[in-house]
Design a protein around this motif. Sequence first.
Motif, PDB file in Angstrom:
ATOM      1  N   ASP A 280       0.827  -1.206   0.000  1.00  0.00           N
ATOM      2  CA  ASP A 280       0.000   0.000   0.000  1.00  0.00           C
ATOM      3  C   ASP A 280       0.859   1.253   0.000  1.00  0.00           C
ATOM      4  OD1 ASP A 280      -2.239  -1.595   0.045  1.00  0.00           O
ATOM      5  OD2 ASP A 280      -2.491  -1.463   2.242  1.00  0.00           O
ATOM      6  N   ASN A 281       1.968   1.213   0.750  1.00  0.00           N
ATOM      7  CA  ASN A 281       2.872   2.372   0.789  1.00  0.00           C
ATOM      8  C   ASN A 281       3.470   2.662  -0.582  1.00  0.00           C
ATOM      9  OD1 ASN A 281       2.410   2.777   3.487  1.00  0.00           O
ATOM     10  ND2 ASN A 281       4.172   1.578   4.161  1.00  0.00           N
ATOM     11  N   GLU A 282       3.824   1.573  -1.332  1.00  0.00           N
ATOM     12  CA  GLU A 282       4.391   1.785  -2.678  1.00  0.00           C
ATOM     13  C   GLU A 282       3.363   2.426  -3.608  1.00  0.00           C
ATOM     14  OE1 GLU A 282       5.744  -2.007  -3.951  1.00  0.00           O
ATOM     15  OE2 GLU A 282       7.497  -2.037  -2.594  1.00  0.00           O
ATOM     16  N   ARG A 283       2.098   1.974  -3.469  1.00  0.00           N
ATOM     17  CA  ARG A 283       1.049   2.555  -4.296  1.00  0.00           C
ATOM     18  C   ARG A 283       0.853   4.032  -3.945  1.00  0.00           C
ATOM     19  NH1 ARG A 283      -2.280  -0.652  -2.950  1.00  0.00           N
ATOM     20  NH2 ARG A 283      -3.531   0.542  -1.441  1.00  0.00           N
ATOM     21  N   ILE A 284       0.930   4.307  -2.635  1.00  0.00           N
ATOM     22  CA  ILE A 284       0.766   5.691  -2.193  1.00  0.00           C
ATOM     23  C   ILE A 284       1.898   6.569  -2.729  1.00  0.00           C
ATOM     24  CG2 ILE A 284       0.786   7.168  -0.148  1.00  0.00           C
ATOM     25  CD1 ILE A 284      -0.665   4.895   1.324  1.00  0.00           C
ATOM     26  N   LEU A 285       3.128   5.987  -2.783  1.00  0.00           N
ATOM     27  CA  LEU A 285       4.265   6.748  -3.312  1.00  0.00           C
ATOM     28  C   LEU A 285       4.041   7.126  -4.772  1.00  0.00           C
ATOM     29  CD1 LEU A 285       7.289   4.878  -1.695  1.00  0.00           C
ATOM     30  CD2 LEU A 285       6.490   7.182  -1.195  1.00  0.00           C
ATOM     31  N   SER A 286       3.496   6.169  -5.534  1.00  0.00           N
ATOM     32  CA  SER A 286       3.242   6.489  -6.939  1.00  0.00           C
ATOM     33  C   SER A 286       2.178   7.571  -7.070  1.00  0.00           C
ATOM     34  CB  SER A 286       2.812   5.220  -7.681  1.00  0.00           C
ATOM     35  OG  SER A 286       1.583   4.737  -7.147  1.00  0.00           O
ATOM     36  N   GLU A 287       1.180   7.502  -6.164  1.00  0.00           N
ATOM     37  CA  GLU A 287       0.161   8.541  -6.188  1.00  0.00           C
ATOM     38  C   GLU A 287       0.745   9.895  -5.787  1.00  0.00           C
ATOM     39  OE1 GLU A 287      -2.865   7.150  -3.631  1.00  0.00           O
ATOM     40  OE2 GLU A 287      -3.607   5.601  -5.005  1.00  0.00           O
ATOM     41  N   ASN A 288       1.718   9.857  -4.882  1.00  0.00           N
ATOM     42  CA  ASN A 288       2.365  11.108  -4.473  1.00  0.00           C
ATOM     43  C   ASN A 288       3.065  11.781  -5.655  1.00  0.00           C
ATOM     44  OD1 ASN A 288       1.477  10.817  -1.889  1.00  0.00           O
ATOM     45  ND2 ASN A 288       3.385   9.929  -1.111  1.00  0.00           N
ATOM     46  N   GLU A 289       3.657  10.961  -6.554  1.00  0.00           N
ATOM     47  CA  GLU A 289       4.330  11.532  -7.729  1.00  0.00           C
ATOM     48  C   GLU A 289       3.343  12.339  -8.567  1.00  0.00           C
ATOM     49  OE1 GLU A 289       7.412  11.646  -8.723  1.00  0.00           O
ATOM     50  OE2 GLU A 289       8.168  10.575  -6.950  1.00  0.00           O
TER      51      GLU A 289
ATOM     52  N   GLU B  68       0.200  18.676  -9.027  1.00  0.00           N
ATOM     53  CA  GLU B  68      -0.867  19.470  -8.438  1.00  0.00           C
ATOM     54  C   GLU B  68      -0.321  20.417  -7.368  1.00  0.00           C
ATOM     55  OE1 GLU B  68      -3.774  16.802  -6.980  1.00  0.00           O
ATOM     56  OE2 GLU B  68      -4.212  15.901  -8.942  1.00  0.00           O
ATOM     57  N   ILE B  69       0.674  19.936  -6.612  1.00  0.00           N
ATOM     58  CA  ILE B  69       1.279  20.779  -5.580  1.00  0.00           C
ATOM     59  C   ILE B  69       1.965  21.990  -6.208  1.00  0.00           C
ATOM     60  CG2 ILE B  69       3.092  20.844  -3.829  1.00  0.00           C
ATOM     61  CD1 ILE B  69       2.413  17.924  -3.213  1.00  0.00           C
ATOM     62  N   GLU B  70       2.588  21.775  -7.383  1.00  0.00           N
ATOM     63  CA  GLU B  70       3.260  22.888  -8.057  1.00  0.00           C
ATOM     64  C   GLU B  70       2.239  23.957  -8.450  1.00  0.00           C
ATOM     65  OE1 GLU B  70       6.390  25.085  -9.446  1.00  0.00           O
ATOM     66  OE2 GLU B  70       6.403  23.218  -8.277  1.00  0.00           O
ATOM     67  N   SER B  71       1.088  23.465  -8.943  1.00  0.00           N
ATOM     68  CA  SER B  71       0.029  24.420  -9.294  1.00  0.00           C
ATOM     69  C   SER B  71      -0.459  25.172  -8.047  1.00  0.00           C
ATOM     70  CB  SER B  71      -1.121  23.664  -9.948  1.00  0.00           C
ATOM     71  OG  SER B  71      -2.209  24.519 -10.197  1.00  0.00           O
ATOM     72  N   ILE B  72      -0.565  24.424  -6.935  1.00  0.00           N
ATOM     73  CA  ILE B  72      -1.005  25.067  -5.695  1.00  0.00           C
ATOM     74  C   ILE B  72       0.028  26.089  -5.230  1.00  0.00           C
ATOM     75  CG2 ILE B  72      -1.465  24.625  -3.253  1.00  0.00           C
ATOM     76  CD1 ILE B  72      -2.642  21.923  -4.104  1.00  0.00           C
ATOM     77  N   ARG B  73       1.326  25.786  -5.440  1.00  0.00           N
ATOM     78  CA  ARG B  73       2.367  26.721  -5.037  1.00  0.00           C
ATOM     79  C   ARG B  73       2.220  28.042  -5.794  1.00  0.00           C
ATOM     80  NH1 ARG B  73       6.253  23.706  -6.095  1.00  0.00           N
ATOM     81  NH2 ARG B  73       6.617  22.875  -3.996  1.00  0.00           N
ATOM     82  N   ASN B  74       1.912  27.956  -7.094  1.00  0.00           N
ATOM     83  CA  ASN B  74       1.707  29.181  -7.867  1.00  0.00           C
ATOM     84  C   ASN B  74       0.524  29.976  -7.309  1.00  0.00           C
ATOM     85  OD1 ASN B  74       3.829  28.461  -9.564  1.00  0.00           O
ATOM     86  ND2 ASN B  74       2.475  27.336 -10.968  1.00  0.00           N
ATOM     87  N   ASP B  75      -0.532  29.239  -6.974  1.00  0.00           N
ATOM     88  CA  ASP B  75      -1.679  29.925  -6.378  1.00  0.00           C
ATOM     89  C   ASP B  75      -1.291  30.592  -5.061  1.00  0.00           C
ATOM     90  OD1 ASP B  75      -3.231  29.073  -8.487  1.00  0.00           O
ATOM     91  OD2 ASP B  75      -4.000  27.308  -7.412  1.00  0.00           O
ATOM     92  N   ASN B  76      -0.452  29.907  -4.303  1.00  0.00           N
ATOM     93  CA  ASN B  76      -0.011  30.471  -3.024  1.00  0.00           C
ATOM     94  C   ASN B  76       0.769  31.763  -3.225  1.00  0.00           C
ATOM     95  OD1 ASN B  76      -1.193  28.446  -1.548  1.00  0.00           O
ATOM     96  ND2 ASN B  76       0.666  27.206  -1.391  1.00  0.00           N
ATOM     97  N   GLU B  77       1.577  31.831  -4.293  1.00  0.00           N
ATOM     98  CA  GLU B  77       2.337  33.054  -4.559  1.00  0.00           C
ATOM     99  C   GLU B  77       1.388  34.224  -4.826  1.00  0.00           C
ATOM    100  OE1 GLU B  77       5.006  32.183  -7.699  1.00  0.00           O
ATOM    101  OE2 GLU B  77       6.362  30.971  -6.452  1.00  0.00           O
ATOM    102  N   ARG B  78       0.332  33.940  -5.589  1.00  0.00           N
ATOM    103  CA  ARG B  78      -0.637  35.004  -5.846  1.00  0.00           C
ATOM    104  C   ARG B  78      -1.303  35.431  -4.524  1.00  0.00           C
ATOM    105  NH1 ARG B  78      -1.737  31.626 -10.252  1.00  0.00           N
ATOM    106  NH2 ARG B  78      -3.550  30.728  -9.151  1.00  0.00           N
TER     107      ARG B  78
END
Length: 391
Positions: A185-194, A199-209
């Motif tokens: 399950d942890n390995e599957r979660i790691l792939s989902e994290n990738e 999405e996190i990068e997009s959220i970071r841009n939103d955070n800058e605004r």
Amino acid sequence: MSSNDSVAVTAVWTDDINTLKNSLRGSDNTVAMAVGVLQNHISKHVSKVYGLEPPLDPLVMQARYFPDVKPSDMLSVCRSGGLTALFTPNAETNRRIKTQLAQNAQANQTPVEPNATLATGAATTSQPSTSAVPPRKSRNAKKRNAASTANPSQVTMDSQLKEMLASMQKEIAEIRGKNESMRNDNERILSENESMRGEIESIRNDNERILSKNESLCNDIESIRNDNERILSKNESLCNDIESINSDLASVRKDLDAARVKHAQDVEALREVTMLLVPLHLRVLLDLARSKVLEHLGHETWEGLRASCSVFQLSNKIFDALKRQGVSYTPSYQSIIFLCSYNNIRRAGNTAAHSAKEDDIRHAILTQPLDSRDRECLENLFTYAYDGMQL
């Protein structure tokens, strides 16, 4: 410790090697207390054997004990076969032990003799082995042979202990299976994290605004802070005014308390004066009644009316005279006897008349006209009665 009262107690770690044995007083310990003692010392022993720092926490270990008795029972109920407790570490403890064993193997440390015996009075001492450690199988076989020869009941306990160990090993195997599933399950979660990183990068841009907007908000907050400072300054001025008002209130309360005390003193003085006036007023009533009798019977003084008559003779004389004259509201015969006798009302009036204080008498004299003869006589009598005291 008396041999008759001692009960054999054994603490067993799940690996069937780290074992502590001793005896505790059956009449001084409950089963729960004995298990707690064994739990404390097996944790210290295992911590020392494996070199764990910090030592294991006894409270995180699960404990099972044999025979099946209540925890609140006295330890003496286990005197025949003794008490055996099996302790199971949690996953964190197993991880620490495996990590420490790996470190010991890399450092080529000398193995430590795991078996130890509880010291007298439940104190635990473990000694490292200075000789080569014999193979586990042959050493356990020797122990089982010695136990079966020394104590037949111990054989039954060992077999039951083995059953408990087998059950624990089965549970460990199930836990390992669950851990393997969790790893997948942890390995599957790691792939989902990738995939979530984009999405996190997009959220970071939103955070800058959002941060840029926050800067403008900070300016507004600074303006509000300045307004708050001005309000605080006004509040300090109000606090000073309140303190001044509180000071004035305290002074008023002090004056009010003094006025209450003075009022209580005045009320008490008035009560005392009232208590003095009541018997005097009743005495006045008796004197008025006697004056009325003298008026109806035509006598000047009470002594002249009484002459040599007894109380009853005088009462009969007055009652008959008032009845003959048909006087309105003629008192009863008992009331006339009461009037003619020296009763408690007259006695209390006399006492009140003679119990006035010096200041009360002085104030009474001062009420008389200044240039009257009565005033002059009263002042002279006052000086005479009080040994030369001037008014």
